[in-house]
Enzyme design. Structure first.
Site, PDB file in Angstrom:
ATOM      1  N   CYS A   2      68.306  49.662  14.454  1.00  0.00           N
ATOM      2  CA  CYS A   2      68.665  51.090  13.800  1.00  0.00           C
ATOM      3  C   CYS A   2      69.011  52.177  14.663  1.00  0.00           C
ATOM      4  O   CYS A   2      68.699  52.206  15.792  1.00  0.00           O
ATOM      5  CB  CYS A   2      67.355  51.492  13.042  1.00  0.00           C
ATOM      6  N   ARG A  27      75.525  49.422  16.585  1.00  0.00           N
ATOM      7  CA  ARG A  27      74.146  48.658  16.945  1.00  0.00           C
ATOM      8  C   ARG A  27      73.811  47.735  15.611  1.00  0.00           C
ATOM      9  O   ARG A  27      72.821  47.065  15.942  1.00  0.00           O
ATOM     10  CB  ARG A  27      73.031  50.043  16.895  1.00  0.00           C
ATOM     11  N   TRP A  75      68.756  48.761  10.023  1.00  0.00           N
ATOM     12  CA  TRP A  75      68.878  47.092  10.103  1.00  0.00           C
ATOM     13  C   TRP A  75      67.459  46.568   9.593  1.00  0.00           C
ATOM     14  O   TRP A  75      66.576  46.780  10.011  1.00  0.00           O
ATOM     15  CB  TRP A  75      68.954  46.585  11.508  1.00  0.00           C
ATOM     16  N   ASN A 101      62.544  54.361  13.995  1.00  0.00           N
ATOM     17  CA  ASN A 101      63.288  52.992  14.719  1.00  0.00           C
ATOM     18  C   ASN A 101      61.851  52.399  15.400  1.00  0.00           C
ATOM     19  O   ASN A 101      61.081  53.237  15.715  1.00  0.00           O
ATOM     20  CB  ASN A 101      64.096  53.375  15.783  1.00  0.00           C
ATOM     21  N   GLY A 102      61.872  51.172  15.276  1.00  0.00           N
ATOM     22  CA  GLY A 102      60.693  50.417  15.787  1.00  0.00           C
ATOM     23  C   GLY A 102      59.991  50.004  14.759  1.00  0.00           C
ATOM     24  O   GLY A 102      60.297  49.598  13.627  1.00  0.00           O
ATOM     25  N   GLU A 483      76.110  30.562  27.954  1.00  0.00           N
ATOM     26  CA  GLU A 483      76.631  31.890  27.304  1.00  0.00           C
ATOM     27  C   GLU A 483      78.091  31.636  26.510  1.00  0.00           C
ATOM     28  O   GLU A 483      78.104  32.375  25.223  1.00  0.00           O
ATOM     29  CB  GLU A 483      77.061  32.827  28.456  1.00  0.00           C
ATOM     30  N   LYS A 487      78.261  32.925  22.696  1.00  0.00           N
ATOM     31  CA  LYS A 487      79.284  33.937  22.171  1.00  0.00           C
ATOM     32  C   LYS A 487      80.014  33.302  20.986  1.00  0.00           C
ATOM     33  O   LYS A 487      80.218  34.005  20.059  1.00  0.00           O
ATOM     34  CB  LYS A 487      80.447  34.043  23.092  1.00  0.00           C
ATOM     35  N   GLU A 490      77.476  33.645  17.611  1.00  0.00           N
ATOM     36  CA  GLU A 490      77.042  34.769  17.243  1.00  0.00           C
ATOM     37  C   GLU A 490      78.010  35.714  16.611  1.00  0.00           C
ATOM     38  O   GLU A 490      78.005  36.377  15.705  1.00  0.00           O
ATOM     39  CB  GLU A 490      76.476  35.606  18.427  1.00  0.00           C
ATOM     40  N   HIS A 506      71.557  10.933  26.699  1.00  0.00           N
ATOM     41  CA  HIS A 506      70.056  10.955  26.380  1.00  0.00           C
ATOM     42  C   HIS A 506      70.072  11.716  25.068  1.00  0.00           C
ATOM     43  O   HIS A 506      69.094  12.369  24.581  1.00  0.00           O
ATOM     44  CB  HIS A 506      69.462  11.770  27.406  1.00  0.00           C
ATOM     45  N   LYS A 605      72.514  45.382  18.391  1.00  0.00           N
ATOM     46  CA  LYS A 605      72.800  45.601  19.579  1.00  0.00           C
ATOM     47  C   LYS A 605      71.898  45.399  20.555  1.00  0.00           C
ATOM     48  O   LYS A 605      71.599  44.783  21.718  1.00  0.00           O
ATOM     49  CB  LYS A 605      73.860  46.842  20.024  1.00  0.00           C
TER      50      LYS A 605
END
Length: 610
Positions: A2, A27, A75, A101-102, A483, A487, A490, A506, A605
């Site tokens: 947020c 964000r 968010w 926020n939180g 990574e 990428k 996401e 395997h 973010k």
């Protein structure tokens, strides 16, 4: 996560806050809202969806008249995205409005108590309890109410508050969640990120844990958890708003991919003096390093992947055992650490909740802590024993690019410094790696030339309809492939997984069928023969292989369906260049699929809640 913006000054607050909210869009959010203190009390407007809906509902902010207000991008955590669950939230009497926020961990308990006392809740959020609790605690002294509020709340929070009884004042409190105060002339701001207010000021104060800010148009007063006034020292943000804007690129992510040569320069060049490395004054003695039982690298997401690259590099050259651990696992694993372990904490924002908790736990258990972060004055930077800034500049796109590659570069610096002190690297090899690292920005710039990018773009367009993609590699290539897979999934929503190439037989190879795309990283010449064997195993099962290879490994062309070269560089440094290739690949696949590249669905973010 947020976003928060608050304004008190002489201009109309709503248009200023709308501009700030737009700068916080990166964000990640699903709704937005504003509350402005007017002559008739607090006026509120909220809207699910993009900020443009809030702009339309408020006529560009003109419908909310007043010079003091708070705004928010939400968010969703508690309660689905909706107008009702959006912030700000009003107290029952309509005199208090808050943005938060939180996570309020004891919200259910507080909600039950307040409901029993006659307070009515409209939303499903944990945040609404703050507004009603403020109404309950206020007895004519706002500062006292805020002190009591912090005693009642458990969890993490950054809270902005307006009160119709003091229309010339803006309030803020915080604990374990970022909040800054922007200092202007005849106006002041609160914000969850300096980007929200950077068009108006470059002077900021970081509000500390359990501290209170009381802002008027002419100044800001600060108080500690006991309500005693304290002094705070401002700091200057030395990048301008243009660096946080797209600069002609269609997306922030693409701009930040192209920012990487400069970001690498800014991270490496100031620390290399001749053949010496200066880690901003951070020192390690030979005796201390020889006494270490090991190093723990801790991070989340891409920071964790940077740590895995760092693990390979440090173990190879320093001969110190390195564990790389996800922060969310570290804090609940009863970690074995003490003064004989060094803990390296990695976070772009410096505010990642799990990573911050890991830092605090490592310190509590006696470990020396070293932070690699991008954001100056962030919580992790302040609390670590040592801090090495990456100097990547503002990173707006949710999917990190330059944040990741500068973290890797910083870990290379640390690894070379430690190896030099311990005497575990030959002088010639040390100087070759240091020279290669110092030139890495030029290699990155070469990687971003049109002929390289267009080649990657062509493959991305050809493979954009894939539903599942595998990434394989050995050694440093496997570390880099993690990574690359992240990428792709996401930002393009394509299922992607990375595997150590030697593990294919395997189990994973059972998933290979005609048309299945595998990206094979083939940059390590010492491992070429083994990786080639794995690639041929995929090809023989009619899988499609796109290789990312060094020129020295060009022989891989005989058994793959497509080939992308990286510029010539030392094998140990190649993960930075392969990362850039895979960022570009993911970007153009996402573009072909019509995805929201800068704000992928369900992602934020900076993850400041667990």
């Amino acid at each position: 996560m947020c976003g928060i913006i608050g304004y008190i000054g002489r201009e109309q607050a709503a248009p200023v806050m709308l501009d700030g909210l737009k700068r916080l869009e990166y964000r990640g959010y699903d709704s937005s809202g504003m509350a402005v203190v007017g002559d008739d009390g607090i006026n509120l407007c909220k809207a699910e969806g993009k900020i443009k809906k809030l702009v339309e509902k408020t006529n560009g902010g003109k419908n909310l008249v007043g010079v003091c207000g708070i705004g928010h991008t939400r968010w969703a955590t508690h309660g689905a995205p909706s107008d009702v669950n959006s912030h700000p939230h009003l107290s029952c009497d309509g005199r208090f409005a808050i943005v938060h926020n939180g996570i309020i961990e004891n919200h259910a308990e507080l909600r039950a108590k307040l409901t029993e006392q006659g307070y009515t809740f409209k939303s499903e959020t944990d945040s609404e309890v703050v507004a009603h609790l403020l109404q309950k605690l206020y007895d004519g002294d706002m500062k006292k109410a805020l002190v009591e509020l912090m005693k009642e709340l458990k969890g993490s929070y950054a809270i902005g508050i307006v009160f119709s009884g003091t229309p010339d004042r803006l309030y803020a409190v915080r604990k374990d969640n970022p909040l800054v105060i922007g200092l202007g002339t005849g106006e002041n701001y609160i914000a969850s990120d300096v980007a929200a207010a950077l068009a108006k000021t470059h002077e900021f104060v970081l509000l500390g844990d359990c501290e209170i800010a009381e802002a008027t148009a002419d100044g800001v007063k600060y108080y500690n958890a006991n309500g005693h006034q304290i002094k705070k020292k401002p700091y200057t943000v030395d990048w301008d708003i243009a660096r946080a804007e797209k600069g002609g690129y269609p997306h922030f992510m693409l701009k930040e991919i192209y920012d990487q040569p400069k970001a690498l320069t800014d991270t490496v060049r100031p620390r290399v003096v001749g053949t010496e490395i200066d880690l901003d004054g951070i020192t390690f003695s030979r005796a201390y390093l020889d006494s270490l039982s090991g190093i723990d690298i801790v991070g989340c997401g891409s920071a964790y992947h940077a740590g895995i690259v760092g693990k390979h590099f440090i173990e190879k050259h320093c001969r110190i055992r390195v564990n790389c651990t996800l922060a969310s696992e570290y804090i609940y694993s009863n970690p074995i650490t003490d003064e004989k372990r060094l803990t390296i904490i990695i976070s772009q924002s410096g505010e990642t909740a799990d990573t911050l908790a890991a830092l605090r736990l490592a310190k509590k258990l006696g470990s020396r802590t070293m932070a690699i972060v991008n954001v100056v004055h962030s919580a992790i930077a302040r609390e670590a024993d040592d801090v090495l800034y990456t100097h990547a500049g503002p990173e707006i796109a949710v999917a990190t690019t330059k944040g990741y590659t500068t973290q890797v570069a910083a870990l290379y610096l640390v690894g070379l410094k430690l190896a030099c002190i311990r005497g575990t690297i030959e002088k010639e090899r040390y100087e070759a790696l240091l020279s290669g690292l110092s030139e890495l920005h030029n290699k990155a710039a070469e990687q971003l030339k049109d002929h390289y990018v267009n080649n990657i773009k062509t493959y991305a367009e050809a493979f954009s309809k894939q539903h599942c993609v595998f990434f394989i590699g050995r050694g440093a290539d496997y570390a880099a492939s993690l990574e690359g897979a992240l990428k792709l999934k996401e930002i393009s929503y394509v299922h992607a997984e990375a595997y150590a190439a030697g593990e294919l037989k395997h189990g994973t190879i059972s998933l290979i069928e005609e048309g299945t795309l595998t990206l094979a990283l083939v940059t390590q010449k010492e491992l070429f023969a083994k990786t080639e064997s794995n690639v041929r195993a995929v090809s023989s099962r009619n899988g499609t292989v796109l290789a990312v290879a060094s020129r020295e490994n060009s022989k891989i062309k005989s058994c793959v369906d497509g080939l992308v070269f990286i510029p010539e560089c030392d094998d140990d440094l190649s993960p930075v260049l392969t990362a850039i290739v895979l960022q570009i690949f993911a970007y153009y696949i996402a573009l072909q699929r019509g995805c929201d590249i800068d704000q992928p669905r369900n992602l934020a973010k900076s993850v400041t809640v667990e």
